[in-house]
Write an enzyme that holds these catalytic residues in place. Structure first.
Site, PDB file in Angstrom:
ATOM      1  N   GLU A   1       0.973  -0.768   0.078  1.00  0.00           N
ATOM      2  CA  GLU A   1      -0.206  -0.021   0.027  1.00  0.00           C
ATOM      3  C   GLU A   1       0.917   1.310  -0.419  1.00  0.00           C
ATOM      4  O   GLU A   1       2.214   1.024   0.015  1.00  0.00           O
ATOM      5  CB  GLU A   1      -1.110  -0.109   1.190  1.00  0.00           C
ATOM      6  CG  GLU A   1      -2.099  -1.080   1.358  1.00  0.00           C
ATOM      7  CD  GLU A   1      -2.521  -1.086   2.651  1.00  0.00           C
ATOM      8  OE1 GLU A   1      -2.671  -0.677   3.433  1.00  0.00           O
ATOM      9  OE2 GLU A   1      -3.769  -2.382   2.618  1.00  0.00           O
TER      10      GLU A   1
ATOM     11  N   GLY B   1       4.711  -1.408   3.118  1.00  0.00           N
ATOM     12  CA  GLY B   1       5.176  -2.197   1.932  1.00  0.00           C
ATOM     13  C   GLY B   1       6.530  -3.179   2.749  1.00  0.00           C
ATOM     14  O   GLY B   1       5.881  -4.287   2.681  1.00  0.00           O
ATOM     15  N   SER B   2       7.583  -3.175   3.226  1.00  0.00           N
ATOM     16  CA  SER B   2       8.491  -4.110   4.192  1.00  0.00           C
ATOM     17  C   SER B   2       7.517  -3.887   5.525  1.00  0.00           C
ATOM     18  O   SER B   2       6.972  -5.474   5.646  1.00  0.00           O
ATOM     19  CB  SER B   2       9.238  -3.410   4.227  1.00  0.00           C
ATOM     20  OG  SER B   2      10.008  -3.193   2.808  1.00  0.00           O
TER      21      SER B   2
ATOM     22  N   GLY C   1      31.351   1.459 -22.191  1.00  0.00           N
ATOM     23  CA  GLY C   1      31.641   2.375 -23.218  1.00  0.00           C
ATOM     24  C   GLY C   1      30.671   3.496 -23.165  1.00  0.00           C
ATOM     25  O   GLY C   1      29.507   3.234 -22.275  1.00  0.00           O
TER      26      GLY C   1
ATOM     27  N   ARG D   1      34.954  -4.387 -30.580  1.00  0.00           N
ATOM     28  CA  ARG D   1      35.396  -2.753 -29.948  1.00  0.00           C
ATOM     29  C   ARG D   1      36.541  -2.834 -30.403  1.00  0.00           C
ATOM     30  O   ARG D   1      36.949  -3.697 -28.943  1.00  0.00           O
ATOM     31  CB  ARG D   1      34.666  -2.589 -29.188  1.00  0.00           C
ATOM     32  CG  ARG D   1      35.078  -0.734 -28.121  1.00  0.00           C
ATOM     33  CD  ARG D   1      34.752   0.675 -29.593  1.00  0.00           C
ATOM     34  NE  ARG D   1      35.049   1.320 -28.835  1.00  0.00           N
ATOM     35  CZ  ARG D   1      34.942   2.241 -29.316  1.00  0.00           C
ATOM     36  NH1 ARG D   1      34.173   2.980 -30.297  1.00  0.00           N
ATOM     37  NH2 ARG D   1      35.512   3.765 -28.605  1.00  0.00           N
TER      38      ARG D   1
ATOM     39  N   GLU E   1       8.410  -8.193  -4.351  1.00  0.00           N
ATOM     40  CA  GLU E   1       8.739  -9.206  -4.015  1.00  0.00           C
ATOM     41  C   GLU E   1       9.664  -9.427  -2.735  1.00  0.00           C
ATOM     42  O   GLU E   1       9.955 -10.642  -2.448  1.00  0.00           O
ATOM     43  CB  GLU E   1       9.438  -9.959  -4.691  1.00  0.00           C
ATOM     44  CG  GLU E   1       8.080 -10.274  -6.334  1.00  0.00           C
ATOM     45  CD  GLU E   1       7.485 -11.260  -6.433  1.00  0.00           C
ATOM     46  OE1 GLU E   1       7.577 -12.726  -5.452  1.00  0.00           O
ATOM     47  OE2 GLU E   1       7.722 -11.828  -7.594  1.00  0.00           O
TER      48      GLU E   1
ATOM     49  N   GLN F   1      43.084  -7.266 -19.752  1.00  0.00           N
ATOM     50  CA  GLN F   1      42.710  -7.841 -18.432  1.00  0.00           C
ATOM     51  C   GLN F   1      41.574  -7.188 -17.986  1.00  0.00           C
ATOM     52  O   GLN F   1      40.773  -8.010 -17.004  1.00  0.00           O
ATOM     53  CB  GLN F   1      43.715  -8.528 -17.932  1.00  0.00           C
ATOM     54  CG  GLN F   1      44.611  -9.555 -18.193  1.00  0.00           C
ATOM     55  CD  GLN F   1      45.680  -8.939 -17.102  1.00  0.00           C
ATOM     56  OE1 GLN F   1      46.142  -8.421 -15.848  1.00  0.00           O
ATOM     57  NE2 GLN F   1      46.586 -10.644 -16.951  1.00  0.00           N
TER      58      GLN F   1
END
Lengths: 248, 313, 395
Positions: free
Chosen positions: C142, C146-147, C354, C283, C378, C294
């Protein structure tokens, strides 16, 4: 009536092909029911929905072809026969083995793809027809049955198309436009589990040997022209084609 | 003995026939070469063929069906004792040659780029995996092979006149042709064109193809279409380039708003130069393009037409 | 390495754990993957931009059997288990998490009926959800809570053969399209969670209005609604379980439905990885594809580390459900972990792309906008941690 679809399993169109030891290596590649064979399967299902009877899917190939066979069953084909053969077998030799099974099934017609995305061969359908001594209609875009013994089909020629009347039984190969195949639905997948899938080992010798396969990708310039100014880009393009490539 | 099945249009030999003769001559070490003309008006066409080959059979069987052609070629092969049969490729040819190969229990090499003899074997090079792989195949005689069109120089006349012989063929059961629908041919032929301009679904509407036609006209090019465009009903099937359409190999292939699915690439990836214009930088077509523009085709196309017209003048 | 399929099969059957999917599950995965690639992915950006619900896709999902498939066969569904749901969820979410939320939230609306409905109620409601393309919804949150679910204020007052509903729910997925909405209301606010009822409100009931919420950051193809109840009369036959059962029904539902959310996060992470690997190979910078550096390789590796562990754990949580074992803490771990690793994957995907990653034209910025909600709905990831802590500390 009985309708048979002959299928192959081929690499998915998006897969990157690799060469290993001078041959295409399909390890790790997603394999699917060939799209043109899928049109054949769909047409067989539609014919069965319209005229009743039984539908069968037939495949000659490696053990893993079973997945493609299951896809056809999940689409709605009644049962399957998988002739298991390791190694490459050319279409003419395949036709011999398949024809034996088809003769035993005595169907109303056989449908297969006009060409498959692995061997790029157009021969399986016509070779099957010859083995069975039946007529063949290749690149079929439309088919209608007139009872069990006659069919009317539209198919592509080198230039244009023609409509033919053909006595059944006959072989038809599919072409784009024949139909829009259905997805194997979830209920279909679950039903397929209980459908008959007969496996028959086959040993045949190939009349054609593949000596070597290579991927010779033409190296492309991959030159990108900045498209921010479309007019300038267009003119640059034409200039390059005229002055550098010299093709216009 | 090598048998060449000679393609013709009812009056004259077609280019494919002359290519097939060249291919037969290339493996001439395997034996003498005979030809067969199948269909209608075969005696007259065989006379032309006799300028190239010492023996030419004329098999008068009427209009094309795969069963009739396979039967006639088989009769000619048996009559001549041929262990190799050569024909030019094309959909019809690849249908009847497969029937013939089965009849002869022969190795079939389809749509070959080149062929050579190796002892009692034929080695052929062809494409597979949707034109992405080049493969070398070998088959022991008897062999039937088709030559990919436009890959072989046209044969020159032999210099002496050969003999024409009528060939009796018992007609097999076959289909009945009810209707022939010819393709609307307009403009430059796709498979012969040196420049092709293809429009894709990204053009947005059939009306946008007016621009494609204009550019093609300015460049003396043929107009091509993708499968999506043909499925949408914007362009006729005859313009389709791709696995289920036509395969083209022009000097330059200009793809406008074409994404470049692998089935489309199969029909054009051997073009000398490929140009792509697409607003999606990730479109697969750019991977095989020599020149690419990431931009709105509706802005680039008018400018291309402009530039092309200026070039003409 | 077993040399034949038969040998591998023998070896596997002797193992206590088997990570192989059945042939049927593999077919299911293929179907969902193909559907996502051919039907969902091509239109996802458009529905995201327009913030519109692709109803046509819900119909297509129904046609192929992927909609409301958890409804048991006895009631016209396919009775799919949680593992099947998870397999489907990852594939569809790869295409678009927003679009996947449509069938996922429908399952959320079905689960309370599955857990607490009578045979008659299941027949009645599930018929509507299987005979044609239809959605269900679950209305707990509502504007004011929530929680703190037990603090809900939507009021249900018994009046003869009906309950009269008054109140507002918000953040309700499928709320405006749903044939059935399970609404959690209180008959006695002072009883907190013991006063909650679960009522099935059917579409078109007078006094029930749904207002679509606009302006979501992501998952914009999923319809999110505010539901307003004004003297909405709901028949007593639509009460699930007994008065006072509502809170437990809601919690038991969420303990299950969190798991497909985790699967969705895995799908997003896999999409992030697929797009990033593709981009990195093409790219170029400093003379070579950036995939050779790396820094990029580490990011890609970490994406795979995250998604593979999340997927395997999500399968475990699903297995617990399918074998009828306690699974609340596992569902919480799966949901929280997967959404957090997927957020990082989407974040790094943008970084790898990027400047292009920052633009709508590229699919990766949407992944971040979509996955953020997985950390909120949820049950927030904070609530998940409370559930997990409770599991640790209870014994």
């Amino acid at each position: 009536m009985k309708f048979v679809a002959v299928i192959r399993q081929v690499p998915d169109g998006e897969s990157r092909l690799k060469i290993e030891g001078g041959k295409v290596d399909l390890g790790g590649v997603t394999m699917i029911l060939d799209q043109m064979d899928e049109w054949a399967v769909e047409e067989v299902i539609r014919l069965q929905e319209k005229h009743g009877g039984e539908s069968v899917v037939l495949a000659l190939g490696l053990e893993r072809f079973e997945e493609a066979v299951r896809t056809a069953l999940a689409m709605g084909i009644d049962r399957a026969i998988h002739l298991v053969a390791e190694g490459y077998l050319d279409p003419i030799s395949q036709a011999e083995a398949l024809a034996e099974v088809i003769r035993a099934e005595a169907p109303t017609l056989v449908f297969t793809g006009g060409q498959q995305a692995d061997w790029d061969s157009q021969a399986l359908g016509p070779a099957l027809a010859e083995a069975l001594s039946w007529p063949v209609v290749s690149w079929t875009t439309q088919i209608e049955l007139d009872g069990e013994t006659q069919a009317r089909a539209k198919h592509d020629l080198d230039e244009g198309a023609e409509v033919v009347g053909v006595a059944l039984p006959a072989v038809f190969t599919s072409q784009q436009g024949l139909n829009e195949p259905r997805y194997p639905t979830l209920p279909g997948i679950m039903k397929a589990k209980r459908k008959e899938l007969k496996k028959v080992p086959v040993s045949a010798s190939s009349k054609v040997e593949i000596l070597e396969q290579t991927i010779q990708e033409k190296s492309r310039l991959n030159m990108m022209i900045d498209g921010k100014d479309p007019v300038a880009a267009a003119h640059e393009l034409v200039r390059l084609l005229h002055e550098e490539a010299k093709v216009i | 003995m090598i048998l060449v099945v000679l393609e013709h249009d009812g009056q004259r030999l077609r280019k494919g026939a002359l290519e097939a003769i060249s291919r037969a001559r290339q493996i001439g070490a395997l034996g003498a070469i005979a030809g067969v003309v199948i269909g209608e008006n075969t005696q007259a066409v065989a006379q032309e063929a006799a300028q190239y080959l010492p023996t030419v059979y004329a098999a008068e069987v009427g209009s094309y069906t795969p069963e009739k052609w396979a039967e006639a070629a088989y009769a000619a092969a048996q009559k001549s004792g041929a262990k190799v049969v050569v024909a030019s490729g094309g959909r019809q040819s690849r249908t009847w040659t497969a029937r013939l190969a089965y009849k002869m229990k022969a190795g079939l090499l389809e749509d070959t780029l080149e062929t050579s003899a190796d002892g009692q074997h034929i080695i052929g090079v062809r494409y597979s995996f949707l034109n992405r792989v080049t493969e070398k195949q070998k088959a022991a005689l008897p062999v039937v092979f088709t030559a990919k069109p436009n890959t072989t120089p046209l044969a020159e006349p032999a210099g002496s006149s050969g003999v024409v012989e009528a060939l009796e063929v018992s007609l097999p059961p076959t289909v009945e042709v009810l209707e022939r629908l010819s393709e609307q041919k307009k403009g430059v032929s796709l498979t012969e064109a040196t420049v092709v301009v293809t429009g894709g679904r990204g053009l947005g509407s059939p009306e946008a193809f007016a621009g494609v036609e204009e550019l093609a006209s300015a460049l003396g090019a043929a107009v091509g279409a993708t499968r999506a465009v043909v499925d949408a009903g914007w362009r006729p099937y005859g313009e389709q380039v791709g696995q289920t359409g036509k395969t083209v190999q022009p000097n330059v292939y200009i793809a406008l708003a074409v994404s470049g699915a692998v089935q489309h690439q199969a029909g054009m990836n051997k073009s000398k130069y490929i140009v792509a214009v697409n607003k999606d930088a990730e479109a697969p077509i750019f991977k095989i393009a020599d020149y690419g523009v990431v931009g709105d085709v509706h802005q680039v196309l008018p400018a291309l037409i402009d530039a092309a017209k200026k070039l003409k003048d | 390495m077993p040399k034949t399929v038969a040998a591998l099969g023998l070896l596997l059957s002797a193992m206590p754990i088997d990570f192989t999917l059945t042939d049927e599950q593999k077919e299911l995965q293929k179907l969902a993957r193909r559907f996502a690639k051919e039907q969902i992915a091509p239109v996802a950006a458009e529905y995201d931009r327009k913030e519109e619900v692709p109803w046509g896709l819900a119909e297509k999902l129904h046609e192929v059997g992927l909609l409301n498939a958890i409804i048991p066969e006895a009631y016209g569904g396919l009775g799919l288990g949680m593992l099947e749901e998870v397999i489907i969820g990852e594939e569809l979410a790869w295409g678009c998490m927003g679009i996947y939320t449509i069938p996922m939230a429908s399952d959320l609306g079905i689960t309370p009926i599955l857990l607490a409905g009578t045979h008659e109620q299941k027949q009645r409601f599930f018929k509507k959800l299987t005979e044609k393309p239809a959605l269900a919804a679950f209305a707990l949150s509502e504007p004011g809570n929530g929680s703190d679910a037990a603090a809900l204020r939507t009021r249900a007052v018994r009046d003869g053969d009906h309950y009269v509903l008054n109140g507002t729910k918000t953040w309700i997925s499928n709320g405006g399209e749903a044939e059935t909405v399970v609404v959690f209301a209180t008959i006695a606010p002072e009883l907190r969670h013991k006063g909650v009822v679960a009522l099935v409100v059917e579409k078109g009931t007078p006094g029930f209005k749904a207002n679509k919420l606009h302006g979501k950051m992501g998952q914009r193809a999923s319809g999110t609604y505010e539901l307003v109840f004004e003297d909405c009369r709901v028949p007593v036959e639509n009460l699930l379980g007994q008065e006072g059962d509502g809170f437990k029904i809601a919690m038991n539902t969420l303990d299950k439905t969190r798991i497909p959310v985790a699967a969705g996060s895995v799908g997003i992470a896999r999409r992030a990885l697929d797009e990033s690997a593709k981009y990195a190979k093409e790219r170029e910078a400093f003379g070579k594809p950036i995939a050779e550096f790396q820094a990029i390789q580490f990011k890609l590796a970490e994406m795979l580390m995250g998604l593979e562990t999340a997927r395997t754990y999500t399968y475990y949580a699903a297995w617990l459900v399918d074998t009828h074992q306690p699974h609340a803490h596992a569902a919480a771990i799966a949901k929280a972990y997967a959404s957090e690793m997927a957020f990082e994957a989407a974040n790094q995907a943008i970084q790898i792309h990027g400047g292009y990653g920052y633009m709508h034209e590229y699919p990766v910025e949407k992944l971040l906008r979509d996955v953020k909600l997985n950390q909120i709905y949820e049950g927030t990831n904070e609530i998940q941690r409370l559930i997990i802590a409770r599991h640790i500390l209870k014994g």
